[in-house]
Design a protein around this motif. Structure first.
Motif, PDB file in Angstrom:
ATOM      1  N   GLU A  13      13.829  81.559 -34.233  1.00 44.54           N
ATOM      2  CA  GLU A  13      13.840  82.745 -35.085  1.00 44.54           C
ATOM      3  C   GLU A  13      15.233  82.982 -35.673  1.00 44.54           C
ATOM      4  OE1 GLU A  13      12.843  82.554 -31.933  1.00 44.54           O
ATOM      5  OE2 GLU A  13      10.980  83.672 -31.604  1.00 44.54           O
ATOM      6  N   ALA A  14      15.275  83.291 -36.957  1.00 38.09           N
ATOM      7  CA  ALA A  14      16.553  83.458 -37.660  1.00 38.09           C
ATOM      8  C   ALA A  14      17.156  84.841 -37.479  1.00 38.09           C
ATOM      9  CB  ALA A  14      16.376  83.158 -39.146  1.00 38.09           C
ATOM     10  N   GLY A  15      16.421  85.796 -36.924  1.00 34.23           N
ATOM     11  CA  GLY A  15      16.983  87.118 -36.665  1.00 34.23           C
ATOM     12  C   GLY A  15      17.480  87.795 -37.928  1.00 34.23           C
ATOM     13  N   ASP A  16      18.726  88.220 -37.922  1.00 33.35           N
ATOM     14  CA  ASP A  16      19.304  88.921 -39.073  1.00 33.35           C
ATOM     15  C   ASP A  16      19.425  88.017 -40.309  1.00 33.35           C
ATOM     16  OD1 ASP A  16      19.604  91.134 -37.460  1.00 33.35           O
ATOM     17  OD2 ASP A  16      21.744  90.796 -37.078  1.00 33.35           O
ATOM     18  N   LEU A  17      19.302  86.715 -40.112  1.00 40.45           N
ATOM     19  CA  LEU A  17      19.442  85.766 -41.219  1.00 40.45           C
ATOM     20  C   LEU A  17      18.101  85.444 -41.885  1.00 40.45           C
ATOM     21  CD1 LEU A  17      21.830  83.233 -39.422  1.00 40.45           C
ATOM     22  CD2 LEU A  17      22.435  85.333 -40.656  1.00 40.45           C
ATOM     23  N   GLU A  18      17.021  86.051 -41.401  1.00 37.17           N
ATOM     24  CA  GLU A  18      15.678  85.739 -41.893  1.00 37.17           C
ATOM     25  C   GLU A  18      15.578  85.903 -43.408  1.00 37.17           C
ATOM     26  OE1 GLU A  18      11.623  84.594 -41.424  1.00 37.17           O
ATOM     27  OE2 GLU A  18      13.369  84.441 -40.125  1.00 37.17           O
ATOM     28  N   MET A  19      15.027  84.879 -44.043  1.00 33.29           N
ATOM     29  CA  MET A  19      14.772  84.791 -45.484  1.00 33.29           C
ATOM     30  C   MET A  19      16.041  84.688 -46.315  1.00 33.29           C
ATOM     31  SD  MET A  19      11.567  84.438 -45.539  1.00 33.29           S
ATOM     32  CE  MET A  19      11.189  84.472 -47.288  1.00 33.29           C
ATOM     33  N   SER A  20      17.172  84.404 -45.676  1.00 31.43           N
ATOM     34  CA  SER A  20      18.406  84.227 -46.437  1.00 31.43           C
ATOM     35  C   SER A  20      18.411  82.876 -47.143  1.00 31.43           C
ATOM     36  CB  SER A  20      19.626  84.311 -45.504  1.00 31.43           C
ATOM     37  OG  SER A  20      20.819  84.003 -46.227  1.00 31.43           O
ATOM     38  N   GLY A  28      21.087  88.783 -34.281  1.00 34.12           N
ATOM     39  CA  GLY A  28      19.857  89.553 -34.322  1.00 34.12           C
ATOM     40  C   GLY A  28      18.639  88.817 -33.804  1.00 34.12           C
ATOM     41  N   GLY A  29      18.849  87.660 -33.185  1.00 29.53           N
ATOM     42  CA  GLY A  29      17.739  86.834 -32.729  1.00 29.53           C
ATOM     43  C   GLY A  29      17.890  86.418 -31.277  1.00 29.53           C
ATOM     44  N   PRO A  30      17.306  85.279 -30.899  1.00 30.82           N
ATOM     45  CA  PRO A  30      17.279  84.894 -29.493  1.00 30.82           C
ATOM     46  C   PRO A  30      18.581  84.265 -29.011  1.00 30.82           C
ATOM     47  CG  PRO A  30      16.199  83.225 -30.807  1.00 30.82           C
ATOM     48  CD  PRO A  30      16.547  84.351 -31.755  1.00 30.82           C
ATOM     49  N   TYR A  31      18.770  84.333 -27.708  1.00 32.51           N
ATOM     50  CA  TYR A  31      19.783  83.527 -27.031  1.00 32.51           C
ATOM     51  C   TYR A  31      19.217  82.130 -26.815  1.00 32.51           C
ATOM     52  CZ  TYR A  31      22.222  87.905 -25.965  1.00 32.51           C
ATOM     53  OH  TYR A  31      22.882  89.100 -26.057  1.00 32.51           O
ATOM     54  N   GLY A  32      20.108  81.175 -26.600  1.00 28.20           N
ATOM     55  CA  GLY A  32      19.653  79.820 -26.314  1.00 28.20           C
ATOM     56  C   GLY A  32      18.771  79.751 -25.087  1.00 28.20           C
ATOM     57  N   THR A  33      19.079  80.570 -24.088  1.00 26.76           N
ATOM     58  CA  THR A  33      18.260  80.584 -22.867  1.00 26.76           C
ATOM     59  C   THR A  33      16.825  80.974 -23.171  1.00 26.76           C
ATOM     60  OG1 THR A  33      19.095  82.836 -22.480  1.00 26.76           O
ATOM     61  CG2 THR A  33      20.159  81.034 -21.273  1.00 26.76           C
ATOM     62  N   GLU A  34      16.634  81.913 -24.083  1.00 29.14           N
ATOM     63  CA  GLU A  34      15.284  82.353 -24.449  1.00 29.14           C
ATOM     64  C   GLU A  34      14.542  81.259 -25.210  1.00 29.14           C
ATOM     65  OE1 GLU A  34      15.943  87.119 -25.041  1.00 29.14           O
ATOM     66  OE2 GLU A  34      16.708  85.779 -26.601  1.00 29.14           O
ATOM     67  N   PHE A  35      15.233  80.625 -26.147  1.00 25.53           N
ATOM     68  CA  PHE A  35      14.587  79.551 -26.904  1.00 25.53           C
ATOM     69  C   PHE A  35      14.145  78.411 -25.999  1.00 25.53           C
ATOM     70  CE2 PHE A  35      15.426  75.251 -28.512  1.00 25.53           C
ATOM     71  CZ  PHE A  35      14.282  75.106 -29.305  1.00 25.53           C
ATOM     72  N   VAL A  36      15.059  77.904 -25.179  1.00 23.46           N
ATOM     73  CA  VAL A  36      14.723  76.726 -24.392  1.00 23.46           C
ATOM     74  C   VAL A  36      13.652  77.041 -23.346  1.00 23.46           C
ATOM     75  CG1 VAL A  36      16.492  76.916 -22.572  1.00 23.46           C
ATOM     76  CG2 VAL A  36      15.719  74.659 -23.334  1.00 23.46           C
ATOM     77  N   ALA A  37      13.627  78.267 -22.843  1.00 26.42           N
ATOM     78  CA  ALA A  37      12.614  78.639 -21.854  1.00 26.42           C
ATOM     79  C   ALA A  37      11.219  78.589 -22.454  1.00 26.42           C
ATOM     80  CB  ALA A  37      12.902  80.029 -21.295  1.00 26.42           C
ATOM     81  N   ARG A  38      11.053  79.108 -23.661  1.00 29.86           N
ATOM     82  CA  ARG A  38       9.702  79.119 -24.225  1.00 29.86           C
ATOM     83  C   ARG A  38       9.291  77.731 -24.717  1.00 29.86           C
ATOM     84  NH1 ARG A  38      10.099  78.194 -30.119  1.00 29.86           N
ATOM     85  NH2 ARG A  38      11.548  79.733 -31.018  1.00 29.86           N
ATOM     86  N   PHE A  39      10.246  76.912 -25.201  1.00 34.92           N
ATOM     87  CA  PHE A  39       9.905  75.546 -25.601  1.00 34.92           C
ATOM     88  C   PHE A  39       9.574  74.722 -24.356  1.00 34.92           C
ATOM     89  CE2 PHE A  39       9.968  71.531 -27.752  1.00 34.92           C
ATOM     90  CZ  PHE A  39       9.831  71.790 -29.109  1.00 34.92           C
ATOM     91  N   ASP A  40      10.361  74.866 -23.297  1.00 34.05           N
ATOM     92  CA  ASP A  40      10.069  74.192 -22.028  1.00 34.05           C
ATOM     93  C   ASP A  40       8.680  74.550 -21.518  1.00 34.05           C
ATOM     94  OD1 ASP A  40      12.490  72.849 -21.793  1.00 34.05           O
ATOM     95  OD2 ASP A  40      13.368  74.292 -20.389  1.00 34.05           O
ATOM     96  N   ASP A  41       8.329  75.833 -21.615  1.00 34.72           N
ATOM     97  CA  ASP A  41       7.024  76.274 -21.132  1.00 34.72           C
ATOM     98  C   ASP A  41       5.898  75.599 -21.901  1.00 34.72           C
ATOM     99  OD1 ASP A  41       5.311  78.240 -19.557  1.00 34.72           O
ATOM    100  OD2 ASP A  41       4.797  78.821 -21.611  1.00 34.72           O
ATOM    101  N   ALA A  42       6.060  75.474 -23.217  1.00 32.43           N
ATOM    102  CA  ALA A  42       5.044  74.808 -24.022  1.00 32.43           C
ATOM    103  C   ALA A  42       4.936  73.328 -23.660  1.00 32.43           C
ATOM    104  CB  ALA A  42       5.358  74.979 -25.505  1.00 32.43           C
ATOM    105  N   VAL A  43       6.077  72.683 -23.452  1.00 35.58           N
ATOM    106  CA  VAL A  43       6.069  71.271 -23.049  1.00 35.58           C
ATOM    107  C   VAL A  43       5.368  71.115 -21.702  1.00 35.58           C
ATOM    108  CG1 VAL A  43       7.540  69.354 -22.307  1.00 35.58           C
ATOM    109  CG2 VAL A  43       8.093  70.612 -24.405  1.00 35.58           C
ATOM    110  N   ALA A  44       5.665  71.996 -20.759  1.00 40.98           N
ATOM    111  CA  ALA A  44       5.034  71.922 -19.437  1.00 40.98           C
ATOM    112  C   ALA A  44       3.521  72.072 -19.540  1.00 40.98           C
ATOM    113  CB  ALA A  44       5.616  72.986 -18.518  1.00 40.98           C
ATOM    114  N   LYS A  45       3.059  72.919 -20.451  1.00 41.71           N
ATOM    115  CA  LYS A  45       1.618  73.130 -20.602  1.00 41.71           C
ATOM    116  C   LYS A  45       0.919  71.881 -21.116  1.00 41.71           C
ATOM    117  CE  LYS A  45       1.732  78.144 -21.114  1.00 41.71           C
ATOM    118  NZ  LYS A  45       1.723  79.289 -22.051  1.00 41.71           N
ATOM    119  N   ILE A  46       1.536  71.160 -22.038  1.00 39.97           N
ATOM    120  CA  ILE A  46       0.866  69.941 -22.497  1.00 39.97           C
ATOM    121  C   ILE A  46       1.012  68.822 -21.471  1.00 39.97           C
ATOM    122  CG2 ILE A  46       0.991  70.525 -24.941  1.00 39.97           C
ATOM    123  CD1 ILE A  46       3.231  68.519 -25.242  1.00 39.97           C
TER     124      ILE A  46
END
Length: 237
Positions: free
Chosen positions: A94-101, A128-146
């Motif tokens: 997510e681009a946060g404060d940079l969205e649609m720039s 205005g968006g995620p921390y790296g910890t938040e990004f990698v946690a949700r991507f890791d979770d998706a990888v674990a599910k597949i």
């Protein structure tokens, strides 16, 4: 692609960037849900994927919750008679404060943030968006599910910055500078092997469209798949 397979590697992930969208052409940091669909070129890029991967065994297909990944996966899913699994963890950073720039200065901030994560600085935050910890946690979770599905080879249709950042964070053998400075074009591919428990090993990258250079768009101002160096140069010009 070059790689160093080992006996402990149990799964292949073929991480494919979605086809071209109007926002890619216009140079917009468009990361929101549901996001745009594909351009006519993007549809042709997607249609070329089944032939490009014809020699690969594919056990399953996963997509993000954004429209462009569903549309990119559709030709391959139809050809292989596989139902794509939607996992929102595979969505774009997510681009946060940079969205649609459309400003190159903002593109540089965006890319430098995601590659700072790849270099280990997961506490850095997208403005205005995620921390790296938040990004990698949700991507890791998706990888674990597949991975839990028992697929030996999975095609994941995801997004340029997300693919390059997660691979830089999680895969052994990645040249971080090369990953940051090599553009990943629409329907470009990054391949890793391994599993969530033992870790991942970088196999290689096909940075251009899977259907070949004829499907590239040299004129598109594409922020999330761009080289950090090119965005810096454009910002300074």
């Amino acid at each position: 692609m070059a790689g160093t397979p080992t006996n402990r590697r149990t799964m292949r992930l073929l991480l494919v960037r979605h086809g071209q969208t109007p926002s890619n052409v216009a140079g917009l940091l468009d990361t929101g849900h549901p996001g745009p669909g594909l351009t006519a070129l993007g549809a042709r890029q997607a249609a070329a994927i089944p032939d490009a991967l014809s020699e690969r065994v594919i056990d399953g297909i996963a997509v993000s919750n954004l429209v462009r990944t569903h549309q990119t996966a559709a030709p391959l899913a139809e050809h292989r008679q596989l139902e794509p699994v939607e996992l929102d963890g595979f969505r774009e950073v997510e681009a946060g404060d940079l969205e649609m720039s459309d400003r190159h200065e903002d593109h540089v901030v965006y890319l430098e943030t995601v590659f700072a994560w790849g270099g280990g600085n997961l506490t850095r935050r997208m403005p205005g968006g995620p921390y790296g910890t938040e990004f990698v946690a949700r991507f890791d979770d998706a990888v674990a599910k597949i991975a839990s599905r028992g697929w030996q080879t999975a095609v994941v249709i995801s997004h340029g910055a997300a693919i390059r950042s997660w691979t830089s964070i999680r895969a052994e053998g990645v040249d971080l500078d090369a990953m940051a400075y090599t553009p990943l074009e629409n329907t470009g591919l990054v391949e890793v092997e391994g599993d969530p428990e033992n870790g991942w090993h970088y196999v290689g990258m096909s940075a251009g469209p899977l259907g070949g250079h004829v499907l590239a768009d040299e004129l598109a101002d594409d922020p999330t798949g761009e080289s950090v160096a090119e965005e810096r140069a454009d910002a300074e010009s």
